[in-house]
Design an enzyme around this catalytic site. Structure first.
Site, PDB file in Angstrom:
ATOM      1  N   ASN A   7       0.877  -1.167   0.000  1.00 60.52           N
ATOM      2  CA  ASN A   7       0.000   0.000   0.000  1.00 60.52           C
ATOM      3  C   ASN A   7       0.920   1.223   0.000  1.00 60.52           C
ATOM      4  O   ASN A   7       1.561   1.508   1.013  1.00 60.52           O
ATOM      5  CB  ASN A   7      -0.898   0.000   1.236  1.00 60.52           C
ATOM      6  CG  ASN A   7      -1.795   1.230   1.309  1.00 60.52           C
ATOM      7  OD1 ASN A   7      -1.632   2.185   0.573  1.00 60.52           O
ATOM      8  ND2 ASN A   7      -2.745   1.201   2.215  1.00 60.52           N
ATOM      9  N   ARG A   9       0.495   4.230   0.391  1.00 62.47           N
ATOM     10  CA  ARG A   9       0.187   5.270   1.379  1.00 62.47           C
ATOM     11  C   ARG A   9       0.675   4.922   2.781  1.00 62.47           C
ATOM     12  O   ARG A   9       0.621   5.739   3.687  1.00 62.47           O
ATOM     13  CB  ARG A   9      -1.315   5.533   1.399  1.00 62.47           C
ATOM     14  CG  ARG A   9      -1.805   6.102   0.062  1.00 62.47           C
ATOM     15  CD  ARG A   9      -3.253   6.460   0.094  1.00 62.47           C
ATOM     16  NE  ARG A   9      -3.466   7.529   1.059  1.00 62.47           N
ATOM     17  CZ  ARG A   9      -4.648   7.946   1.467  1.00 62.47           C
ATOM     18  NH1 ARG A   9      -5.738   7.379   0.991  1.00 62.47           N
ATOM     19  NH2 ARG A   9      -4.768   8.902   2.349  1.00 62.47           N
ATOM     20  N   CYS A  10       1.151   3.692   2.967  1.00 63.38           N
ATOM     21  CA  CYS A  10       1.584   3.217   4.284  1.00 63.38           C
ATOM     22  C   CYS A  10       3.103   3.329   4.399  1.00 63.38           C
ATOM     23  O   CYS A  10       3.840   2.790   3.579  1.00 63.38           O
ATOM     24  CB  CYS A  10       1.143   1.768   4.458  1.00 63.38           C
ATOM     25  SG  CYS A  10       1.826   0.956   5.911  1.00 63.38           S
ATOM     26  N   SER A  11       3.578   3.999   5.437  1.00 64.35           N
ATOM     27  CA  SER A  11       5.028   4.197   5.600  1.00 64.35           C
ATOM     28  C   SER A  11       5.755   2.875   5.809  1.00 64.35           C
ATOM     29  O   SER A  11       6.848   2.667   5.270  1.00 64.35           O
ATOM     30  CB  SER A  11       5.320   5.160   6.749  1.00 64.35           C
ATOM     31  OG  SER A  11       4.885   4.618   7.984  1.00 64.35           O
ATOM     32  N   ARG A  14       6.076   1.232   2.466  1.00 62.58           N
ATOM     33  CA  ARG A  14       7.113   1.892   1.655  1.00 62.58           C
ATOM     34  C   ARG A  14       8.506   1.493   2.131  1.00 62.58           C
ATOM     35  O   ARG A  14       9.402   1.247   1.323  1.00 62.58           O
ATOM     36  CB  ARG A  14       6.952   3.418   1.701  1.00 62.58           C
ATOM     37  CG  ARG A  14       5.725   3.913   0.951  1.00 62.58           C
ATOM     38  CD  ARG A  14       5.736   5.413   0.740  1.00 62.58           C
ATOM     39  NE  ARG A  14       5.882   6.178   1.970  1.00 62.58           N
ATOM     40  CZ  ARG A  14       4.892   6.600   2.732  1.00 62.58           C
ATOM     41  NH1 ARG A  14       3.635   6.326   2.400  1.00 62.58           N
ATOM     42  NH2 ARG A  14       5.117   7.305   3.831  1.00 62.58           N
TER      43      ARG A  14
END
Length: 113
Positions: A7, A9-11, A14
């Site tokens: 995802n 948007r998820c740190s 990433r």
């Protein structure tokens, strides 16, 4: 080949992707909110992770708290909830052959690459 359920948007997701990129190995990114895993695929992932379906659920998500929390759900019902609401799937999930981990913390990904 390594596969990451990601995802953007998820740190943590990433960070997990970065670990895989830095490993220099071939990998595939599955943006699971866009390409939602089937029930069969989720069951396979759960089996590789050697966990129960409930252990793959993000229990702090609003949808979990509003629709599922406190209910007696079978494993099949939990998997169905994740297919219908992929935001509930913990992330990132990394699979390498017959090994899999949930990248929390992201450093745990290094164990299987």
């Amino acid at each position: 080949m390594i596969k990451i359920y990601h995802n953007p948007r998820c740190s943590k997701s990433r960070q997990g992707l970065e670990i895989i990129e830095n490993a220099g190995k071939e990998f595939e990114v599955v943006k699971y909110l866009e390409t939602i895993p089937s029930k069969e695929e989720l069951n396979e992932i759960i089996s590789l992770l050697k966990i129960s379906p409930i252990d793959l659920v993000r229990k702090n998500e609003k949808i979990w708290k509003e629709q599922y929390k406190g209910k007696e759900l079978s494993d099949a019902e939990i998997v169905k909830a994740m297919v219908e609401n992929p935001k509930l799937i913990e992330r990132p999930i990394v699979i390498n052959g017959n090994k899999a981990v949930i990248g929390r913390p992201p450093e745990s990904i290094q164990e299987i690459i």
